[in-house]
Write a protein that holds these residues in place. Structure first.
Motif, PDB file in Angstrom:
ATOM      1  N   LEU A 182      84.575  44.788  32.635  1.00 24.61           N
ATOM      2  CA  LEU A 182      84.385  44.790  31.184  1.00 24.61           C
ATOM      3  C   LEU A 182      84.142  46.200  30.667  1.00 24.61           C
ATOM      4  N   ALA A 190      80.054  40.945  33.735  1.00 26.74           N
ATOM      5  CA  ALA A 190      81.067  39.917  33.518  1.00 26.74           C
ATOM      6  C   ALA A 190      80.552  38.559  33.970  1.00 26.74           C
ATOM      7  N   ASP A 194      84.701  35.361  31.357  1.00 26.13           N
ATOM      8  CA  ASP A 194      85.468  36.595  31.191  1.00 26.13           C
ATOM      9  C   ASP A 194      86.719  36.627  32.067  1.00 26.13           C
ATOM     10  N   ARG A 197      89.085  34.894  29.620  1.00 21.57           N
ATOM     11  CA  ARG A 197      89.103  35.361  28.239  1.00 21.57           C
ATOM     12  C   ARG A 197      89.386  36.855  28.114  1.00 21.57           C
ATOM     13  N   TYR A 198      89.176  37.622  29.216  1.00 26.18           N
ATOM     14  CA  TYR A 198      89.516  39.039  29.185  1.00 26.18           C
ATOM     15  C   TYR A 198      90.934  39.258  29.741  1.00 26.18           C
ATOM     16  N   GLN A 199      91.780  38.239  29.564  1.00 28.95           N
ATOM     17  CA  GLN A 199      93.208  38.294  29.861  1.00 28.95           C
ATOM     18  C   GLN A 199      93.959  37.717  28.675  1.00 28.95           C
ATOM     19  N   ALA A 211      91.809  45.355  29.415  1.00 30.43           N
ATOM     20  CA  ALA A 211      92.756  44.451  28.764  1.00 30.43           C
ATOM     21  C   ALA A 211      93.427  45.129  27.577  1.00 30.43           C
ATOM     22  N   THR A 213      93.636  44.568  24.369  1.00 25.72           N
ATOM     23  CA  THR A 213      92.785  43.602  23.663  1.00 25.72           C
ATOM     24  C   THR A 213      93.390  43.042  22.386  1.00 25.72           C
ATOM     25  N   LEU A 216      94.444  39.486  22.927  1.00 23.34           N
ATOM     26  CA  LEU A 216      93.502  38.440  23.320  1.00 23.34           C
ATOM     27  C   LEU A 216      93.423  37.301  22.307  1.00 23.34           C
ATOM     28  N   SER A 404      86.582  45.174  21.789  1.00 16.57           N
ATOM     29  CA  SER A 404      87.485  44.365  22.620  1.00 16.57           C
ATOM     30  C   SER A 404      87.488  42.876  22.290  1.00 16.57           C
ATOM     31  N   TYR A 405      86.317  42.285  22.111  1.00 16.45           N
ATOM     32  CA  TYR A 405      86.231  40.859  21.793  1.00 16.45           C
ATOM     33  C   TYR A 405      86.098  40.617  20.287  1.00 16.45           C
TER      34      TYR A 405
END
Length: 415
Positions: A182, A190, A194, A197-199, A211, A213, A216, A404-405
């Motif tokens: 992360l 992580a 993750d 969700r981090y893909q 990623a 991002t 996402l 990122s998220y």
């Protein structure tokens, strides 16, 4: 005859690309559903609020979307040194950066068996002396596999990994032994969520340590709606490197040492680009790949290079009137691939996009909200001009989630 100019461009001061990002605006965790994110739409100077699920109906009808299909590897590996009566075993953390052997190409390195060598960053390096072998047993396909790590080049921080099952690839090893890396600004470890969700849902080519991002937020439903609306979708590869998180420390941004990232592009990608009327890049990594393709084509046309390699300041070396159209440059790359009988080419790019850059391929961008004083905020400022301040001020004032998220934006600076 090639006309070059000395590299003259405005001196870009880092302080001019700063803004205050409160900690509570940083999204530490993903939303329950990917396409629940907010979508800020910037079009020719105006700003509107939407939800990401509305994206298919907000794109201009002549758009073609290009995605980065890289897949994040579990690049953070931990080994415990054996304890001795004199000292407990230290935990050594190894973070994979780029492969060295038997192939420097990430996608090929992930398929190697029995051994490989990677350049890494190493936590507690002083506790790991050359010659000391680190070991751990991992479970792969219901079989126990013995994995070892040796520090074989201290200066270059090169680690040789080996394992005792010839049917197991390094991709299998990393999946079983590693953790999702992360971004450091999330300030947490992580968790199980993750891993998925981090893909992106369309990730295919293993090799990224971060990623892409912007992708996402896409779901299979959003992608299906895009296809139903007749919007072409295409996928190429840039393996995002750890350098994407490297802060700029120089007062003049051009002095920043850009990281190099690996790309893979197919003939089909080029044919689709040549047919596209409006190229919309999903993410800054996709945009960097597409713009790098143009500069590779320039190098081929001017007979200055054969290898797909774009240096940091390549775009700023030429007299503008001597540059080819995007179509001519992309055709040059396609023709080169056909002469070489290659369906796919691998390359590297360090391209540094900052205000003053003229975009040659991309006219739209789907992207998240980026850190202040970063290479990515400079890219955004190059893409939309001084309106980047208006966009970010609006996002902060209207409770958009950052990094990122976080939430997303659709940037369409041109009609």
């Amino acid at each position: 005859m090639t006309t070059r100019k000395s590299m003259t461009y405005p001196q870009i001061r880092l302080d001019d690309y700063d803004y205050t990002l409160p900690e509570d605006k940083i999204a530490r965790f993903p939303l329950p559903q990917r396409d629940q994110a907010k979508l800020l739409v910037y079009a020719q100077g105006s700003i509107r609020d939407h939800g990401f699920g509305e994206l298919p109906g907000l794109l201009p009808p002549d758009s073609s979307l290009f995605f980065n299909n890289t897949k994040v590897i579990a690049a953070r590996l931990s080994f415990a040194k054996e304890s001795t009566p004199q000292a407990p075993g230290a935990l050594i953390e190894i973070f994979l950066l780029q492969p060295v052997a038997p192939s420097p190409v990430v996608s090929l390195a992930m398929l190697t068996t029995q051994f490989c060598i990677w350049q890494c960053t190493i936590g507690r390096l002083k506790r790991w002396k050359p010659g000391t072998v680190l070991r751990k047993t991992i479970q792969i396909k219901e079989q126990a596999v013995s994995l070892t790590a040796r520090l074989t080049d201290v200066a270059q921080k090169q680690v040789t990994f080996s394992w005792d099952n010839p049917e197991v690839t390094f991709a299998d090893v990393v999946e079983a032994a590693g953790q999702v890396p992360l971004p450091p600004y999330l300030k947490r470890s992580a968790n199980q969520e993750d891993k998925t969700r981090y893909q992106t849902v369309y990730s295919r080519q293993q090799g990224a340590v971060a990623a892409p991002t912007a992708g996402l937020h896409f779901t299979e439903e959003v992608l299906a709606t895009l296809r139903q609306r007749g919007i072409p979708l295409d996928y190429l590869t840039l393996h995002v490197g750890a350098g994407t998180f490297q802060p700029i420390k120089e007062a003049i941004v051009q002095d920043h040492a850009m990281h190099s990232e690996q790309m893979a592009v197919t003939r089909e990608n080029l044919r689709n680009l040549l047919q596209a009327r409006r190229v919309v890049a999903v993410g800054t990594t996709t945009l960097r790949t597409l713009e790098s393709l143009y500069w590779y084509g320039v190098g081929l046309l001017k007979k200055q290079q054969q290898h797909f390699q774009v240096q940091k300041l390549t775009p700023y070396q030429y007299v503008k009137k001597d540059l080819p159209t995007a179509s001519d440059a992309l055709k040059a790359v396609l023709n080169h691939m056909e002469r070489q009988e290659k369906q796919e080419i691998f390359g590297t790019t360090e391209i540094f996009i900052f205000p003053g850059y003229r975009f040659r391929v991309c006219s739209g961008l789907v992207t998240n909200f980026h850190m202040p004083q970063s290479t990515l905020i400079l890219l955004i400022a190059a893409f939309v001009g001084e309106d980047w301040r208006k966009i970010y001020r609006y996002a902060l004032d209207h409770d958009y989630r950052f990094l990122s998220y976080g939430d997303s934006s659709l940037l369409l600076p041109e009609k």
